[in-house]
Design a protein around this motif. Structure first.
Motif, PDB file in Angstrom:
ATOM      1  N   ALA A  34       0.825  -1.209   0.000  1.00 30.75           N
ATOM      2  CA  ALA A  34       0.000   0.000   0.000  1.00 30.75           C
ATOM      3  C   ALA A  34       0.861   1.263   0.000  1.00 30.75           C
ATOM      4  O   ALA A  34       0.528   2.258  -0.645  1.00 30.75           O
ATOM      5  N   ALA A  35       1.968   1.225   0.716  1.00 32.47           N
ATOM      6  CA  ALA A  35       2.848   2.393   0.814  1.00 32.47           C
ATOM      7  C   ALA A  35       3.771   2.535  -0.403  1.00 32.47           C
ATOM      8  O   ALA A  35       4.351   3.604  -0.607  1.00 32.47           O
ATOM      9  N   ASN A  36       3.906   1.476  -1.193  1.00 27.10           N
ATOM     10  CA  ASN A  36       4.832   1.464  -2.336  1.00 27.10           C
ATOM     11  C   ASN A  36       4.164   0.863  -3.565  1.00 27.10           C
ATOM     12  O   ASN A  36       4.634  -0.149  -4.102  1.00 27.10           O
ATOM     13  N   PRO A  37       3.081   1.464  -4.046  1.00 25.55           N
ATOM     14  CA  PRO A  37       2.330   0.851  -5.142  1.00 25.55           C
ATOM     15  C   PRO A  37       3.094   0.775  -6.462  1.00 25.55           C
ATOM     16  O   PRO A  37       2.714   0.006  -7.345  1.00 25.55           O
ATOM     17  N   ASP A  38       4.169   1.525  -6.595  1.00 25.46           N
ATOM     18  CA  ASP A  38       4.931   1.514  -7.836  1.00 25.46           C
ATOM     19  C   ASP A  38       5.914   0.355  -7.926  1.00 25.46           C
ATOM     20  O   ASP A  38       6.436   0.068  -9.002  1.00 25.46           O
ATOM     21  N   LEU A  39       6.169  -0.334  -6.815  1.00 31.20           N
ATOM     22  CA  LEU A  39       7.085  -1.471  -6.855  1.00 31.20           C
ATOM     23  C   LEU A  39       6.392  -2.651  -7.522  1.00 31.20           C
ATOM     24  O   LEU A  39       5.250  -2.978  -7.205  1.00 31.20           O
ATOM     25  N   LYS A  40       7.082  -3.309  -8.455  1.00 32.92           N
ATOM     26  CA  LYS A  40       6.504  -4.445  -9.172  1.00 32.92           C
ATOM     27  C   LYS A  40       6.313  -5.654  -8.269  1.00 32.92           C
ATOM     28  O   LYS A  40       5.368  -6.414  -8.420  1.00 32.92           O
ATOM     29  N   THR A  41       7.250  -5.881  -7.360  1.00 36.17           N
ATOM     30  CA  THR A  41       7.222  -7.057  -6.501  1.00 36.17           C
ATOM     31  C   THR A  41       7.376  -6.630  -5.051  1.00 36.17           C
ATOM     32  O   THR A  41       8.338  -5.954  -4.705  1.00 36.17           O
ATOM     33  N   VAL A  42       6.407  -6.974  -4.227  1.00 38.24           N
ATOM     34  CA  VAL A  42       6.519  -6.823  -2.779  1.00 38.24           C
ATOM     35  C   VAL A  42       5.958  -8.116  -2.211  1.00 38.24           C
ATOM     36  O   VAL A  42       4.764  -8.380  -2.317  1.00 38.24           O
ATOM     37  N   THR A  43       6.825  -8.929  -1.649  1.00 39.15           N
ATOM     38  CA  THR A  43       6.393 -10.226  -1.168  1.00 39.15           C
ATOM     39  C   THR A  43       7.122 -10.578   0.117  1.00 39.15           C
ATOM     40  O   THR A  43       8.064  -9.900   0.515  1.00 39.15           O
ATOM     41  N   GLY A  44       6.662 -11.617   0.768  1.00 41.18           N
ATOM     42  CA  GLY A  44       7.264 -12.060   2.017  1.00 41.18           C
ATOM     43  C   GLY A  44       7.552 -13.542   1.986  1.00 41.18           C
ATOM     44  O   GLY A  44       6.939 -14.285   1.225  1.00 41.18           O
ATOM     45  N   THR A  45       8.478 -13.951   2.826  1.00 45.96           N
ATOM     46  CA  THR A  45       8.836 -15.353   2.941  1.00 45.96           C
ATOM     47  C   THR A  45       9.529 -15.551   4.290  1.00 45.96           C
ATOM     48  O   THR A  45       9.731 -14.597   5.037  1.00 45.96           O
ATOM     49  N   GLN A  46       9.881 -16.758   4.575  1.00 51.01           N
ATOM     50  CA  GLN A  46      10.677 -17.051   5.758  1.00 51.01           C
ATOM     51  C   GLN A  46      12.152 -16.962   5.376  1.00 51.01           C
ATOM     52  O   GLN A  46      12.551 -17.408   4.295  1.00 51.01           O
ATOM     53  N   ALA A  47      12.965 -16.388   6.231  1.00 46.80           N
ATOM     54  CA  ALA A  47      14.381 -16.178   5.932  1.00 46.80           C
ATOM     55  C   ALA A  47      15.095 -17.495   5.645  1.00 46.80           C
ATOM     56  O   ALA A  47      16.039 -17.534   4.855  1.00 46.80           O
ATOM     57  N   ALA A  48      14.634 -18.571   6.248  1.00 45.63           N
ATOM     58  CA  ALA A  48      15.295 -19.866   6.075  1.00 45.63           C
ATOM     59  C   ALA A  48      15.283 -20.351   4.622  1.00 45.63           C
ATOM     60  O   ALA A  48      16.121 -21.151   4.238  1.00 45.63           O
ATOM     61  N   VAL A  49      14.365 -19.860   3.809  1.00 47.05           N
ATOM     62  CA  VAL A  49      14.296 -20.309   2.417  1.00 47.05           C
ATOM     63  C   VAL A  49      15.084 -19.424   1.467  1.00 47.05           C
ATOM     64  O   VAL A  49      15.211 -19.742   0.283  1.00 47.05           O
ATOM     65  N   MET A  50      15.641 -18.341   1.953  1.00 51.44           N
ATOM     66  CA  MET A  50      16.402 -17.431   1.097  1.00 51.44           C
ATOM     67  C   MET A  50      17.859 -17.862   1.036  1.00 51.44           C
ATOM     68  O   MET A  50      18.534 -17.937   2.058  1.00 51.44           O
ATOM     69  N   ALA A  51      18.340 -18.152  -0.167  1.00 50.81           N
ATOM     70  CA  ALA A  51      19.723 -18.593  -0.334  1.00 50.81           C
ATOM     71  C   ALA A  51      20.684 -17.407  -0.437  1.00 50.81           C
ATOM     72  O   ALA A  51      21.866 -17.552  -0.162  1.00 50.81           O
ATOM     73  N   GLU A  52      20.183 -16.241  -0.833  1.00 49.78           N
ATOM     74  CA  GLU A  52      21.025 -15.075  -1.034  1.00 49.78           C
ATOM     75  C   GLU A  52      21.208 -14.295   0.268  1.00 49.78           C
ATOM     76  O   GLU A  52      20.359 -14.314   1.149  1.00 49.78           O
ATOM     77  N   ASP A  53      22.323 -13.592   0.354  1.00 47.46           N
ATOM     78  CA  ASP A  53      22.548 -12.708   1.493  1.00 47.46           C
ATOM     79  C   ASP A  53      21.592 -11.526   1.392  1.00 47.46           C
ATOM     80  O   ASP A  53      21.330 -11.017   0.298  1.00 47.46           O
ATOM     81  N   PRO A  54      21.067 -11.064   2.522  1.00 45.75           N
ATOM     82  CA  PRO A  54      20.149  -9.925   2.488  1.00 45.75           C
ATOM     83  C   PRO A  54      20.877  -8.628   2.130  1.00 45.75           C
ATOM     84  O   PRO A  54      22.075  -8.481   2.394  1.00 45.75           O
TER      85      PRO A  54
END
Length: 94
Positions: A34-54
């Motif tokens: 809602a605060a960033n309607p121009d962003l193409k992707t805004v999603t969430g996940t659990q950190a344990a599934v992210m292989a890349e460094d934040p």
């Protein structure tokens, strides 16, 4: 679209405040969309599934930048190429 340091800070601040208020990940993502309607992707996940460094870390979550300029989106460390974000919630044991 480039994400400026100030905008990244604002995204982090909003997400951090929503988590601190007790919001669930889906509620945080909804507020960020809602605060960033121009962003193409805004999603969430659990950190344990992210292989890349934040790109950035906060108390309860990691922020990853998304480059969606091509057919498939990918995680990037370049704010100048970012078209979206992933909020990766860490579990309480992290």
């Amino acid at each position: 679209m480039a994400l400026s340091p100030d905008r990244i800070d604002a995204i982090l601040t909003l997400a951090d405040a929503r988590f601190a208020a007790g919001d669930r990940l889906d509620e945080v993502v909804k507020a960020l969309r809602a605060a960033n309607p121009d962003l193409k992707t805004v999603t969430g996940t659990q950190a344990a599934v992210m292989a890349e460094d934040p790109f950035r870390e906060a108390a309860r979550f990691d922020l990853h930048l998304v480059d969606g300029n091509n057919h498939c989106w990918l995680i990037t460390d370049r704010p100048d190429a970012a078209t979206g974000i992933v909020i990766a919630e860490r579990d309480d044991e992290s």
